[in-house]
Design a protein around this motif. Structure first.
Motif, short mmCIF file in Angstrom:
data_model
loop_
_atom_site.label_atom_id
_atom_site.label_comp_id
_atom_site.label_asym_id
_atom_site.label_seq_id
_atom_site.Cartn_x
_atom_site.Cartn_y
_atom_site.Cartn_z
N LEU A 361 54.20 -27.15 67.79
CA LEU A 361 53.03 -26.53 68.51
C LEU A 361 53.79 -25.72 69.57
O LEU A 361 54.19 -26.51 70.78
CB LEU A 361 51.96 -27.30 68.88
N ARG A 362 53.90 -24.40 69.72
CA ARG A 362 54.35 -23.65 70.89
C ARG A 362 53.33 -23.03 71.63
O ARG A 362 52.27 -22.23 70.98
CB ARG A 362 55.29 -22.65 70.22
N GLU A 365 50.96 -18.73 71.06
CA GLU A 365 50.76 -18.34 69.65
C GLU A 365 49.43 -18.59 69.24
O GLU A 365 48.60 -19.38 70.14
CB GLU A 365 51.68 -19.33 68.67
N THR A 367 46.78 -19.46 65.90
CA THR A 367 46.91 -20.08 64.46
C THR A 367 45.61 -19.97 64.00
O THR A 367 44.49 -20.13 64.39
CB THR A 367 47.36 -21.44 64.48
N HIS A 468 46.41 -26.37 74.85
CA HIS A 468 45.82 -26.07 73.29
C HIS A 468 44.43 -25.74 73.23
O HIS A 468 43.80 -26.88 74.05
CB HIS A 468 46.34 -27.30 72.45
N ALA A 502 46.07 -15.89 74.51
CA ALA A 502 47.14 -16.99 74.42
C ALA A 502 48.60 -16.31 74.90
O ALA A 502 49.31 -17.21 75.25
CB ALA A 502 47.24 -16.99 72.79
N HIS A 508 48.58 -22.14 73.25
CA HIS A 508 48.18 -22.12 71.89
C HIS A 508 46.65 -22.21 71.52
O HIS A 508 46.06 -22.91 72.02
CB HIS A 508 49.01 -23.29 71.24
#
Length: 640
Positions: A361-362, A365, A367, A468, A502, A508
């Motif tokens: 998990l970066r 980004e 998703t 996150h 983001a 993320h």
């Protein structure tokens, strides 16, 4: 209803909270006896192995001075591994047959009002909040350790250093952090509920000192203060988070040295914390100094005999995030090339296949997770977010479809690896354990404007260092905000906003989206996600959760259709476990080979069989009749 509806109703009438309070009254203040704290420090002196590991000068030992450990109040306790939590301080001091040694780090604060100094200055405004603890003030130097170094102490020793921090009665211990010595994942707090925010080393910081060092770990703070003479404190919520309450403790300092782990996560956290405290007064310390094999923290650097003062003098301010030249990127490029494993991100412990595809998990980004209705999208992403959260990733959940109470109940069951609703007696215990996680929830449900959500997300990133963010799901959040073709434009705008957020905030974002209703389950691909192509174009990663087998099957497939990091695609097979309310990774199911057997309707004669075999190109030395008897060579067989 929506947030706008709530605001409208709140203006009409007085709002009454109908949610029952968790406690009828506030708990009584927790008091730490001076004798108990001194005994914990005595335990550290009497334990030869651990004391030598902290104060020795051999290879692998930290080279910390006993008087500095005493000034910070570091002690040693014993935790019974068969009991889930510490029931009393006597058991922590004495231990039992099942106990393991643990380091004890006290967190201190001003006696009156957390980090607001109770000075005699009348210009300090009282906020009206009562003091939450009335425990006795503990001295910064332990009498036990002082007796050991009595011959070496003089006017510049411990007694003199106590006067630097002001009157001892201004400080008190508000919480003890217990960390396992030989067990890496053992971490406890006494009391469990943090009634008053405290910092490790806060009582050492002098009111006259203009500088302070902020570290991610307690022993790093001790090492930095010992070698540089600058007061050092450690972050209270893990090595990468700075809560708002802790920020108040740093407001009075002109310069803050942010000295976190010199790795990918620590670098990102240092830049975020620097922006929160102000880039004009913060300097970031890089322990490695560009050397990939260098130490990543202050304590490790001291153990290797390095000069921490020289490392501190090489600290640099964070440049403006909108203007960069290659000199600003050079070290980052070098780090990424020479440390490919460190930029993978935070790996999953529950799903190794996820690491094989996405590597981790970066930050920065976006998703997209999609799937058919009822396939288990929320269950999967709640389990994965909990997995990353246990690794220290501060998480913000935006559940626009499922109420937060129901979501938190499921997540707590996944955290406990059992259905907590079937064991009501353990709910309080698991609730306290779950409360220690850096997990936060948005108070939105149903249709909500993206700008309102974005504003709250930005506050969460600033206040709680969120890394996150989950939006579950996009269609529920955007419902009834547009009609016809306009709803696609509105959804595209929301995706573009999340994409930009983001990147700018270094977080993320995982967005759960529905599939198109007219898409057959067998023909699902990257174009099957509801909305225009912009949804998948803006995303860095696209995953579709598919059901494997019949409708009753518990097996699912995470189909990775886009991976912008390194392009690795593939399928991850998981199976639902009703006992843990989560998924477990399984090997890819084998495909069954269907063999079609054709039986001859008419029994062939020997001559017909020979003709067929000859046409097939077969060459046979012997001929077998229908009963399995050998008829001999082809030249000897009788004619019919």
């Amino acid at each position: 209803g929506s947030w706008d509806k709530y605001q409208e109703l709140a203006k009409r009438r007085n709002f009454q909270n109908t949610i029952p309070k968790s406690r009828a009254t506030d708990p009584p203040p927790f008091e730490f006896a001076e004798a108990t704290l001194m005994q914990l420090q005595n335990n550290l002196l009497n334990h030869e192995e651990i004391s030598a590991a902290l104060t020795g000068h051999d290879k692998g030992q930290l080279r910390l001075r006993p008087e500095v450990l005493a000034q910070y109040g570091v002690g040693l306790g014993f935790v019974d591994t068969t009991i889930p939590e510490i029931l009393d301080l006597e058991s922590l001091v004495e231990g039992c047959n099942h106990s393991v040694p643990c380091l004890v780090f006290p967190r201190t604060a001003f006696r009156t009002n957390s980090f607001i100094e109770s000075s005699k200055d009348s210009s300090v405004v009282d906020t009206g909040r009562p003091a939450l603890s009335t425990g006795r003030a503990r001295s910064q130097g332990s009498a036990a350790i002082s007796s050991m170094i009595e011959d070496e102490s003089d006017s510049t020793g411990i007694a003199a250093s106590l006067s630097d921090g002001g009157s001892l009665s201004e400080f008190h211990t508000v919480q003890l952090k217990i960390v396992g010595w030989s067990i890496a994942d053992l971490e406890m707090y006494v009391p469990v509920d943090e009634a008053q925010t405290g910092l490790f080393g806060f009582h050492v910081a002098s009111a006259e000192s203009p500088d302070i060092i902020l570290t991610g770990h307690e022993l790093d703070a001790v090492a930095a203060y010992q070698e540089t003479g600058i007061p050092a404190v450690s972050l209270p919520k893990g090595p990468y988070q700075l809560p708002l309450d802790a920020m108040r403790a740093l407001e009075r300092y002109e310069r803050v040295y942010v000295w976190l782990d010199d790795d990918h996560q620590g670098t990102a956290a240092a830049e975020l914390i620097t922006r929160k405290l102000g880039v004009d007064r913060c300097l970031v310390v890089r322990t490695k100094g560009g050397d990939p094999q260098g130490p990543k923290s202050a304590s490790i650097a001291l153990a290797r005999g390095m000069d921490l003062t020289s490392i501190l003098e090489r600290s640099q301010p964070v440049q403006h995030d909108k203007v960069l030249d290659f000199s600003a990127l050079r070290e980052a490029v070098k780090f990424e090339v020479t440390n490919p494993d460190l930029i993978r991100g935070v790996e999953s412990t529950d799903l190794p296949g996820w690491n094989a595809s996405f590597k981790g998990l970066r930050p920065g980004e976006l998703t997209i997770l999609s799937g058919a209705t009822g396939s288990g999208k929320t269950t999967v992403i709640s389990q994965m977010s909990l997995d990353f959260c246990k690794s220290g990733v501060s998480t913000l959940w935006g559940s626009f479809e499922i109420p937060n109470v129901r979501l938190a109940t499921r997540m707590m069951s996944q955290f406990a690896k059992r259905d907590v609703s079937k064991e009501p007696g353990d709910i309080d215990y698991w609730s306290r354990k779950f409360e220690q996680l850096p997990m936060y929830f948005l108070k939105f449900h149903g249709s909500t404007k993206p700008d309102t959500v974005l504003e709250t997300m930005r506050h969460a990133v600033y206040a709680y260092d969120v890394k996150h963010i989950i939006i579950d799901n996009l269609q529920f959040m955007m419902s009834m905000q547009a009609k016809g073709m306009d709803k696609y434009d509105a959804q595209d705008a929301a995706i573009a906003t999340f994409r930009q957020f983001a990147t700018d905030e270094g977080v993320h974002i995982t967005v759960v989206a529905h599939l198109r209703k007219d898409q057959p389950a067998s023909d699902v691909d990257i174009n099957s996600i509801f909305g225009s192509a912009k949804v998948t174009q803006e995303a860095d990663n696209v995953v579709i959760l598919q059901r494997h087998g019949n409708s009753d099957s518990k097996v699912r497939c995470l189909n990775v259709l886009k991976n912008r990091f390194d392009g690795t695609l593939g399928k991850i097979y998981i199976s639902y476990n009703p006992e843990t309310l989560g998924f477990t990774e399984i090997p890819a199911p084998r495909k069954r080979k269907s063999i079609k057997i054709v039986k001859s309707a008419v029994r062939l004669s020997m001559a017909d069989r020979l003709v067929a075999e000859a046409e097939a190109g077969g060459s046979f030395e012997n001929i077998i009749d229908d009963q399995g008897n050998e008829l001999g060579h082809e030249s000897e067989r009788p004619l019919r």
